[in-house]
Write a protein that holds these residues in place. Structure first.
Motif, PDB file in Angstrom:
ATOM      1  N   ARG A  82       0.856  -1.182   0.000  1.00 21.90           N
ATOM      2  CA  ARG A  82       0.000   0.000   0.000  1.00 21.90           C
ATOM      3  C   ARG A  82       0.893   1.233   0.000  1.00 21.90           C
ATOM      4  N   GLN A  83       0.774   2.042  -1.021  1.00 21.16           N
ATOM      5  CA  GLN A  83       1.664   3.183  -1.167  1.00 21.16           C
ATOM      6  C   GLN A  83       1.587   4.152   0.008  1.00 21.16           C
ATOM      7  N   SER A  84       0.408   4.306   0.595  1.00 21.27           N
ATOM      8  CA  SER A  84       0.254   5.261   1.689  1.00 21.27           C
ATOM      9  C   SER A  84       1.085   4.889   2.909  1.00 21.27           C
ATOM     10  N   GLU A  85       1.607   3.672   2.954  1.00 19.66           N
ATOM     11  CA  GLU A  85       2.434   3.231   4.072  1.00 19.66           C
ATOM     12  C   GLU A  85       3.926   3.419   3.792  1.00 19.66           C
ATOM     13  N   HIS A  86       4.266   4.012   2.642  1.00 15.86           N
ATOM     14  CA  HIS A  86       5.674   4.079   2.233  1.00 15.86           C
ATOM     15  C   HIS A  86       6.078   5.464   1.748  1.00 15.86           C
ATOM     16  N   PHE A  87       5.496   6.502   2.311  1.00 14.58           N
ATOM     17  CA  PHE A  87       5.853   7.847   1.884  1.00 14.58           C
ATOM     18  C   PHE A  87       7.330   8.150   2.142  1.00 14.58           C
ATOM     19  N   SER A  88       7.923   7.517   3.148  1.00 19.51           N
ATOM     20  CA  SER A  88       9.339   7.759   3.435  1.00 19.51           C
ATOM     21  C   SER A  88      10.220   7.292   2.281  1.00 19.51           C
ATOM     22  N   ASP A  89       9.820   6.231   1.586  1.00 17.66           N
ATOM     23  CA  ASP A  89      10.590   5.753   0.434  1.00 17.66           C
ATOM     24  C   ASP A  89      10.596   6.790  -0.685  1.00 17.66           C
ATOM     25  N   TYR A  90       9.442   7.408  -0.914  1.00 14.47           N
ATOM     26  CA  TYR A  90       9.331   8.401  -1.979  1.00 14.47           C
ATOM     27  C   TYR A  90      10.066   9.688  -1.591  1.00 14.47           C
ATOM     28  N   ALA A  91       9.995  10.042  -0.299  1.00 12.02           N
ATOM     29  CA  ALA A  91      10.701  11.227   0.175  1.00 12.02           C
ATOM     30  C   ALA A  91      12.207  11.061   0.005  1.00 12.02           C
ATOM     31  N   SER A  92      12.696   9.850   0.247  1.00  9.97           N
ATOM     32  CA  SER A  92      14.124   9.580   0.084  1.00  9.97           C
ATOM     33  C   SER A  92      14.548   9.767  -1.366  1.00  9.97           C
ATOM     34  N   ALA A  93      13.755   9.236  -2.295  1.00  9.44           N
ATOM     35  CA  ALA A  93      14.068   9.375  -3.719  1.00  9.44           C
ATOM     36  C   ALA A  93      14.008  10.835  -4.141  1.00  9.44           C
ATOM     37  N   LEU A  94      12.988  11.541  -3.673  1.00 10.15           N
ATOM     38  CA  LEU A  94      12.847  12.954  -4.008  1.00 10.15           C
ATOM     39  C   LEU A  94      14.040  13.750  -3.485  1.00 10.15           C
ATOM     40  N   GLY A  95      14.491  13.401  -2.273  1.00 11.77           N
ATOM     41  CA  GLY A  95      15.631  14.089  -1.688  1.00 11.77           C
ATOM     42  C   GLY A  95      16.888  13.937  -2.525  1.00 11.77           C
ATOM     43  N   LYS A  96      17.065  12.782  -3.131  1.00  8.72           N
ATOM     44  CA  LYS A  96      18.237  12.563  -3.988  1.00  8.72           C
ATOM     45  C   LYS A  96      18.185  13.473  -5.215  1.00  8.72           C
ATOM     46  N   LEU A  97      17.013  13.647  -5.763  1.00  7.20           N
ATOM     47  CA  LEU A  97      16.864  14.529  -6.927  1.00  7.20           C
ATOM     48  C   LEU A  97      17.057  15.993  -6.529  1.00  7.20           C
ATOM     49  N   ARG A 168      17.328  19.977 -17.143  1.00  2.00           N
ATOM     50  CA  ARG A 168      18.459  19.573 -16.306  1.00  2.00           C
ATOM     51  C   ARG A 168      18.502  18.051 -16.149  1.00  2.00           C
ATOM     52  N   ALA A 169      17.341  17.450 -16.030  1.00  2.95           N
ATOM     53  CA  ALA A 169      17.274  16.001 -15.867  1.00  2.95           C
ATOM     54  C   ALA A 169      17.839  15.281 -17.087  1.00  2.95           C
ATOM     55  N   ILE A 170      17.454  15.752 -18.265  1.00  4.49           N
ATOM     56  CA  ILE A 170      17.936  15.129 -19.503  1.00  4.49           C
ATOM     57  C   ILE A 170      19.443  15.311 -19.623  1.00  4.49           C
ATOM     58  N   ALA A 171      19.918  16.492 -19.242  1.00  6.46           N
ATOM     59  CA  ALA A 171      21.361  16.726 -19.286  1.00  6.46           C
ATOM     60  C   ALA A 171      22.088  15.823 -18.291  1.00  6.46           C
ATOM     61  N   ALA A 172      21.470  15.594 -17.141  1.00  7.44           N
ATOM     62  CA  ALA A 172      22.107  14.790 -16.094  1.00  7.44           C
ATOM     63  C   ALA A 172      22.253  13.329 -16.488  1.00  7.44           C
ATOM     64  N   VAL A 173      21.330  12.801 -17.281  1.00  7.34           N
ATOM     65  CA  VAL A 173      21.445  11.395 -17.685  1.00  7.34           C
ATOM     66  C   VAL A 173      22.451  11.231 -18.816  1.00  7.34           C
ATOM     67  N   GLY A 174      22.844  12.347 -19.418  1.00  6.41           N
ATOM     68  CA  GLY A 174      23.943  12.315 -20.374  1.00  6.41           C
ATOM     69  C   GLY A 174      23.663  11.701 -21.721  1.00  6.41           C
ATOM     70  N   ASP A 239       8.163   7.485 -20.679  1.00  8.35           N
ATOM     71  CA  ASP A 239       9.287   8.384 -20.936  1.00  8.35           C
ATOM     72  C   ASP A 239       9.766   9.035 -19.640  1.00  8.35           C
ATOM     73  N   ILE A 240       8.817   9.470 -18.821  1.00  7.30           N
ATOM     74  CA  ILE A 240       9.154  10.095 -17.539  1.00  7.30           C
ATOM     75  C   ILE A 240       9.787   9.076 -16.609  1.00  7.30           C
ATOM     76  N   HIS A 241       9.215   7.882 -16.596  1.00  3.62           N
ATOM     77  CA  HIS A 241       9.685   6.856 -15.662  1.00  3.62           C
ATOM     78  C   HIS A 241      11.113   6.426 -15.968  1.00  3.62           C
ATOM     79  N   VAL A 242      11.430   6.334 -17.246  1.00  2.00           N
ATOM     80  CA  VAL A 242      12.789   5.927 -17.618  1.00  2.00           C
ATOM     81  C   VAL A 242      13.812   6.973 -17.168  1.00  2.00           C
ATOM     82  N   VAL A 243      13.480   8.252 -17.332  1.00  2.00           N
ATOM     83  CA  VAL A 243      14.391   9.296 -16.872  1.00  2.00           C
ATOM     84  C   VAL A 243      14.592   9.217 -15.363  1.00  2.00           C
TER      85      VAL A 243
END
Length: 298
Positions: A82-97, A168-174, A239-243
């Motif tokens: 259940r996604q609502s039980e894992h907001f910390s996982d998404y916050a971690s990924a967002l923090g990296k970006l 910036r995202a497209i540039a970052a993936v090179g 397309d978004i998901h692959v980036v």
């Protein structure tokens, strides 16, 4: 080069409905397609409940999903995520970006975005670009906002969303990004993604600390999903998901996009359109076997 899920592991697929309404025949088609492909691949089939939208998702709809899938005879491996039980996982990924400077705060309301894009469309003689969902691209009003000013407004509680700076995202993936599509016979075909056509997509909101795009990418990686089977209406979103996968160092699954079901008017079946749901069909005496046969799984 895009990483793909290891071929040596057991294939993992998932069916991921949102509990914001009752399942209809289109959902049944997707669930049964996932079931069949999991069987063909001798893989595992997971159930994910995508319930990040607290205003629309309700417990009774989640239970109805489980009831409908059980009625169809679809079995899943392990407990549902259940996604609502894992907001910390998404916050971690967002923090990296955010740490890489790829995300910015946007304080434009929906109405302001609509007005801004309308003005630009007028100035461009109606040629302002739209995304694959036919929505005008966000014009980047807040992209150049001073970071200190943005931080001050966020700290003050100003309503905002967090957008991916796509350039910036497209540039970052090179370089070019892509993925592979697989067919029912197991053959794969390479596809080059075009994430720029989506512009600066929203990754999180003040009231919902993630988005469909971010959470689905994180979930697929954490659950070891190797094969994503979903409707053609989500093909462009890949397309978004692959980036995001490339930016976060995550594996890219293989993808398969199945046809959609349409009503008598030619419109895609949808909860928002009040398409006849599985519970209504069941109440009319339609059996699960008849549904399977009708959808080509008899």
């Amino acid at each position: 080069m895009t990483k793909t899920s290891p071929a040596s592991t057991i294939p993992v697929l998932r069916f991921a409905p949102s509990p914001n309404g009752r399942l209809h025949l289109g959902h049944a088609l997707s669930a049964l397609t996932n079931e069949r492909m999991a069987q063909q691949l001798d893989g595992r089939l997971l159930l994910r409940i995508e319930d990040i939208d607290a205003t629309r998702c309700r417990p009774e709809f989640e239970q109805a999903i489980r009831d409908d899938l059980a009625w169809l005879g679809i079995a899943f491996d392990g407990a549902a995520r259940r996604q609502s039980e894992h907001f910390s996982d998404y916050a971690s990924a967002l923090g990296k970006l955010q740490a890489r400077g790829l995300v910015y705060s946007c304080f434009c309301s929906r109405s302001e975005v609509k007005l801004a894009t309308a003005a630009r469309r007028t100035a461009a003689s109606g040629n302002w670009p739209v995304d694959p969902d036919n929505a005008p691209l966000y014009p980047g009003t807040c992209r150049a906002l001073d970071p200190d000013e943005a931080a001050r407004r966020v700290a003050a509680g100003a309503p905002h969303v967090l957008r991916l700076a796509m350039d910036r995202a497209i540039a970052a993936v090179g370089g070019a990004v892509g993925y592979r599509v697989f067919d029912t016979g197991g053959a794969t075909t390479p596809v080059t993604a075009d994430p720029a056509r989506w512009g600066d997509v929203v990754l999180a909101r003040k009231d919902t600390p993630t988005s469909y795009h971010l959470s689905v990418v994180v979930d697929d990686a954490l659950q070891g999903v190797s094969h994503v089977v979903r409707g053609r209406d989500l093909e462009a979103a890949t397309d978004i998901h692959v980036v995001l996968q490339r930016l976060l160092g995550l594996a890219t699954p293989l993808y398969h996009f199945h046809p959609l079901l349409h009503d008598d008017d030619g419109d895609k079946l949808a909860k928002s359109k009040g398409s006849e749901n599985l519970a209504d069909l069941r109440a009319r005496g339609v059996t699960a076997g008849e549904i399977r046969t009708r959808l080509g799984f008899g």
